[in-house]
Design an enzyme around this catalytic site. Structure first.
Site, PDB file in Angstrom:
ATOM      1  N   SER A  26       0.814  -1.214   0.000  1.00  9.47           N
ATOM      2  CA  SER A  26       0.000   0.000   0.000  1.00  9.47           C
ATOM      3  C   SER A  26       0.848   1.264   0.000  1.00  9.47           C
ATOM      4  CB  SER A  26      -0.933   0.005   1.212  1.00  9.47           C
ATOM      5  OG  SER A  26      -1.875  -1.047   1.137  1.00  9.47           O
ATOM      6  N   PHE A  76      -3.661   5.623  10.952  1.00  7.41           N
ATOM      7  CA  PHE A  76      -2.806   4.967  11.940  1.00  7.41           C
ATOM      8  C   PHE A  76      -1.530   5.773  12.203  1.00  7.41           C
ATOM      9  CE2 PHE A  76      -4.605   1.146   9.513  1.00  7.41           C
ATOM     10  CZ  PHE A  76      -5.799   1.212  10.207  1.00  7.41           C
ATOM     11  N   GLU A 121       2.079   0.243  15.288  1.00  5.59           N
ATOM     12  CA  GLU A 121       2.467   1.581  14.846  1.00  5.59           C
ATOM     13  C   GLU A 121       3.174   2.386  15.934  1.00  5.59           C
ATOM     14  OE1 GLU A 121      -0.984   0.191  12.353  1.00  5.59           O
ATOM     15  OE2 GLU A 121      -0.539   0.260  14.509  1.00  5.59           O
TER      16      GLU A 121
END
Length: 318
Positions: free
Chosen positions: A40, A86, A61
């Site tokens: 992505s 995120f 994260e």
């Protein structure tokens, strides 16, 4: 007005990937981190060239941001990538304490920002991230408009010493800025000069602003279009110079009108030259599932919405 040509639609996240791949070859201090979203974020090229400089953190994260901050202590330049939702909301505490407050040279690289994330819906379509990040002392906030400019921005932030938030998107959009063009952090780009109304836009809304300006020109309205790719530090001089000529302004962003580019511009105007302003932005709402085109139209972020806002602010000026 100056005409711009779409040379072929590309996604801005691929611009980031292209820039990161180039950095793998040209800057040995650049390292990359990703929270399980390599495809992505288009990080495959970096990994292929420099696998030893890539760190897969998994869906963790907060740990990724902490690792990135630590890597700067050894002189590395970490590019930490994940979805915008995120990259900001989920890890705000870590960014505030370990990156911004600690003045670490971390590049937070956020894909899939705004409504144009599309079908994934409201839980992933963050519309508050610019506000969150611009309020952090010392944080640079960049939102480029197309593939070429995103690549250029990626290369530029590697040379900048300090924390940066780089925001880009998922869909394929018009690619119209010069290939290998210069990117100057904090310097707006004049796209088309005009005399009746100023339109300042950021990110995916820049191309929509140019389309709106063409429609306005056909109605005898001269629109000045400015690409604000850096929201912080904001090019206040460019904005004030333009509105001194036009006397009114429309701000355009794929973000909540609370806390985004529009509010930054309003602050500049109120302190220096109060001027009629209209906002093209989401109106204190979450998004929903749909195609990027459908959502830009429904939430009034596309060219017709910008055209309408320009006519409204012109009526206020009179």
């Amino acid at each position: 007005m100056k005409k711009y040509i779409d040379t072929g639609k590309k996604d801005t996240r691929s611009g980031f990937g292209a820039g990161l791949t180039e950095l793998a070859k040209t800057n040995e201090n650049v390292v990359a981190l990703c929270a399980d979203l390599i495809g992505s974020l288009k990080m495959e090229g970096f990994i292929e060239h420099s696998p030893e400089r890539f760190f897969q953190t998994g869906i963790a994260e907060a740990n990724m941001i902490g690792m990135a901050a630590g890597l700067t202590v050894g002189g590395k330049i970490p590019f930490a990538g994940t979805f915008a939702n995120f990259a900001t909301g989920r890890v705000y505490d870590q960014i505030r304490q370990s990156v911004a407050y600690s003045e670490k040279n971390v590049k937070i690289c956020a894909s899939h920002a705004g409504l144009t994330l599309g079908e994934d819906g409201a839980t992933h379509q963050i519309l508050e991230d610019i506000g969150l990040m611009k309020m952090l002392p010392g944080m640079v906030v960049i939102n480029p408009c197309d593939f070429n400019q995103t690549k250029a921005a990626t290369l530029a932030i590697a040379e900048y010493e300090g924390p940066v938030y780089l925001r880009f998107g998922r869909p394929k959009v018009a690619n119209f800025t010069p290939e290998n063009g210069e990117f100057v952090i904090g310097k707006a780009v004049m796209l088309s000069e005009g005399t009746d109304v100023t339109i300042v836009a950021t990110g995916h809304c820049v191309w929509e602003a140019l389309l709106a300006a063409e429609k306005l020109e056909a109605k005898g309205i001269s629109a000045e279009v400015i690409n604000i790719h850096t929201i912080k530090p904001l090019d206040e001089e460019a904005i004030l110079k333009s509105i001194a000529k036009t006397g009114c302004i429309v701000t355009c962003e794929e973000h909540n009108y609370l806390g985004g580019l529009g509010e930054s511009v309003a602050r500049v105007l109120s302190l220096n030259n109060p001027t009629p302003q209209e906002y093209v932005a989401t109106k204190d709402t979450f998004g929903e599932s749909g195609t990027a085109t459908e959502l830009m139209a429904k939430y009034e972020l596309d060219a017709p919405a910008i055209e309408k806002a320009a006519e409204k602010v012109l009526a206020r000026k009179k």
